[in-house]
Enzyme design. Structure first.
Site, PDB file in Angstrom:
ATOM      1  N   GLY A 221      -7.671   1.349  10.232  1.00  0.00           N
ATOM      2  CA  GLY A 221      -7.914   0.568   9.032  1.00  0.00           C
ATOM      3  C   GLY A 221      -7.637  -0.907   9.257  1.00  0.00           C
ATOM      4  O   GLY A 221      -8.367  -1.780   8.769  1.00  0.00           O
ATOM      5  N   GLU A 259      -6.924  -1.448  -5.327  1.00  0.00           N
ATOM      6  CA  GLU A 259      -6.447  -0.592  -6.430  1.00  0.00           C
ATOM      7  C   GLU A 259      -5.158   0.037  -5.936  1.00  0.00           C
ATOM      8  O   GLU A 259      -5.168   0.896  -5.048  1.00  0.00           O
ATOM      9  CB  GLU A 259      -7.507   0.454  -6.790  1.00  0.00           C
TER      10      GLU A 259
END
Length: 488
Positions: A221, A259
Site C-alpha cells: 500500500g 474514511e
C-alpha cells in the site's frame, strides 16, 4: 486455488489473472477456527509496479476516460456478474472475514445494487457546467467548467467489510473514468481476488483499467501512496494509518481521500424509549463483533436514569447470540485476527488495571477452544479521559457515560478527535434533530433512522476523515475540475 467455485489465488494485472512474482503465496486464516482455509497471492514490489504501469498506460493511452457509454456498459456487466456469483462471495466473507452468514447477504447485496445506482448517475451526470459571460475591461469571455477523472487511483481497503468497501471505491472511481489499482487488506485477500476474476472474465473492462493486488504485508500500500504515477489515494481504515498516508502522499502532493475511525456517541435523553435507543448501541457494538467504524460505542445516559440504562444495556448484551459465523442464529462472530483480538483485549485489560470494572464481559469466552472471540463487554462510569472512552476499539466493547443536561451531552459527544457518526434519541423529535445538528459528526441517526444507501454520502468530521464516500459527492471525489474560457 479455488474456493466455492472461484479461483482466488491470482492477482489481476493488465487484464491478466497472474501468479504473484515467483509464485509467492501466503495462508488465508479463518478467524473462527484459526485454520488456514487456503492461500492468497503474495504480491511483490515488482507486482505493484507492474499494476501501476498498467493503470497508467490504460488511462493515458485508451479511451476509457472519455467513453461514458463503455463505462456504463461495463458497470452493468459487473453488477450482473457479481449478482450471479453472490453465494461464493458471501461464503468467502464468512470464511475469511468472520462475518456472520446472517448478515453477509445484506453486506453483499446492497453494495452490488449500488453499482447500478452509480451507472444510473453516470448516464445522466452533467460533466460540463456553464458560468455565463464575464467581462474585465473590454474583454468579454464565456466561462465554463468541466469535470474530468484524476487518473490512476490507488484504492486501499480494510478487512472488516471488504466487498462493501471494495465496491464503494472501485465503482465510482471507474465510473468517473479513472483507472484503479485495488490493494486488499492482508487478512481478507479473497474478496478482492474474486472481484478481479469477475472483472477479467465477465466484463469488457479493458486491460489495465482495474488491477488487483493482494499481499501479506502493508508495504504494498505504501508503494502506491509514494509512486508519482498514482494521482489519488482512496483509503478506508484507522486514523493512525490515515495520518501516515497523508504524510507519505504529501511528497507528491497527492489527493488523499480518507474514511477513518470513529468513537461515536449515542445520546439517550430521559424521555426516550430506552429499549429502542439503548438497543441500537448494544446491537451495533455486537453485530460483526463491533468491527465497524460508525458503531455507536459511547452510550450517553441521563444521570437521573443512568443505573437503569446501564442495567438494561447489560441485559441486552447478555442476550446477544454469538459464536460460529456459519450458524444463522448468530449476529456476532470472531474478531478478524489474533493480532486484532490481542489489541482489543489489551485495551480492556488496561481499563481494568486503571480501576475500571466491566459490568459485563471483558474476557475471551471460555466456551470456545479456538477462534478469535471476545465477549460482549460493557464498562460504566469510566473517566472521560480514559483510553477506553477516547480511543476507537473496533470490538464488542460499549462504554456508558452519564450526562447532566442537554449541553453536557453535546459537550461529551463532541469531546473526541473523531466525528464519524452518532445518534440522538428523545421523546421530542424536534429536540432530537436540534441536538443532532450540534454534534460534529458526518452522519447522525435521529430517533432511529438509517442513513446507509448508495445515494447517501458517508464520511466524517475532524480525524474521522477527509471527503465523502457514496452518493453523488462520493462520485465527484474522483473528478478534477477544469475551468475553461473563450472570447466572445
Amino acid at each position: 486455488m479455488t474456493y466455492a467455485g472461484l479461483d482466488i489465488a491470482k492477482l489481476l494485472i493488465d487484464g491478466q489473472l497472474v501468479d504473484a512474482d515467483g509464485g509467492a503465496t501466503y495462508d488465508n486464516i479463518n478467524p473462527a477456527t484459526e485454520a488456514a482455509i487456503g492461500v492468497a497471492a503474495d504480491a511483490s514490489a515488482g507486482d505493484v509496479d507492474a499494476a501501476i504501469a498498467a493503470a497508467r498506460r490504460a488511462f493515458d493511452e485508451t479511451t476509457w476516460s472519455t467513453d461514458v457509454a463503455l463505462r456504463v456498459r461495463c458497470l452493468r456487466q459487473l453488477q450482473d456478474a457479481l449478482s450471479k456469483h453472490a453465494e461464493p462471495f458471501k461464503a468467502m466473507s464468512t470464511a475469511e472475514v468472520g462475518l456472520p452468514s446472517r448478515i453477509s447477504g445484506s453486506t453483499f447485496d446492497r453494495p452490488v445494487e449500488g453499482i447500478g445506482w452509480v451507472a444510473d448517475l453516470l448516464e445522466k451526470y452533467e460533466f460540463t457546467q456553464a458560468h455565463g459571460i464575464g467581462q474585465i475591461e473590454q474583454f468579454r469571455s464565456r466561462r465554463w467548467t468541466e469535470r474530468e477523472p484524476y487518473g490512476v487511483v490507488g484504492a486501499i481497503t480494510p478487512w472488516n467489510q471488504p466487498t462493501q468497501v471494495n465496491l464503494a471505491k472501485v465503482a465510482p472511481a471507474l465510473a468517473a473514468g479513472n483507472t484503479v489499482v485495488l490493494k486488499a487488506a492482508p487478512t481478507t485477500p479473497w474478496c478482492a481476488s474474486a472481484l478481479g476474476k469477475i472483472v477479467a472474465e465477465h466484463t469488457d473492462i479493458p486491460p489495465g483499467v482495474l488491477n488487483v493486488i493482494t499481499s501479506s504485508v502493508n508495504d504494498r500500500g505504501e508503494e502506491l501512496i509514494t509512486d508519482p504515477r498514482v494521482d489519488l489515494i482512496s483509503f478506508t481504515g484507522s486514523t493512525a494509518v490515515g495520518r501516515r498516508i497523508m504524510k507519505l502522499g504529501s511528497e507528491t502532493v497527492k489527493k488523499c481521500f480518507l474514511e477513518l475511525g470513529g468513537k461515536s456517541a449515542n445520546i439517550v435523553f430521559a424521555d426516550a424509549d430506552f429499549a429502542t435507543a439503548i438497543g441500537m448501541s448494544t446491537f451495533m457494538v455486537c453485530v460483526h463483533a463491533g468491527q465497524g467504524c460508525a458503531t455507536l460505542t459511547r452510550l450517553l445516559l441521563p444521570r437521573s436514569r443512568f443505573e437503569e440504562g446501564v442495567q438494561l444495556a447489560a441485559q441486552m448484551l447478555s442476550m446477544v447470540p454469538y459464536g460460529d459465523p456459519l450458524d444463522p442464529a448468530n449476529v456476532m462472530g470472531p474478531l478478524n485476527s489474533e493480532r486484532h483480538r490481542d489489541r482489543v483485549e489489551g485495551i480492556v485489560e488496561r481499563a481494568k488495571a486503571a480501576g475500571g470494572t466491566p459490568v459485563l464481559g471483558g474476557r475471551r469466552p471460555s466456551r470456545f477452544d479456538r477462534g478469535y472471540y471476545f465477549e460482549p463487554t460493557l464498562f460504566a462510569d469510566m473517566p472521560e479521559d480514559a483510553e477506553i472512552v477516547r480511543n476507537e476499539i473496533f470490538g464488542p466493547v460499549l462504554v456508558a457515560l452519564p450526562f447532566d443536561d442537554e449541553d453536557d451531552a453535546v459537550r461529551i459527544a463532541n469531546d473526541s478527535i473523531f466525528g464519524l457518526s452518532g445518534a440522538v434519541f428523545s421523546g421530542d423529535h424536534e429536540r432530537s434533530k436540534a441536538v443532532a445538528r450540534r454534534i460534529r459528526a458526518g452522519t447522525m441517526i435521529v430517533d432511529g433512522g438509517i442513513y446507509y444507501g448508495p445515494d447517501v454520502p458517508f464520511g466524517g468530521y475532524k480525524q474521522s476523515g477527509i471527503g465523502r464516500e457514496m452518493g453523488q459527492l462520493g462520485f465527484e471525489e474522483y473528478l478534477q475540475i477544469k475551468t475553461l474560457c473563450e472570447p466572445v
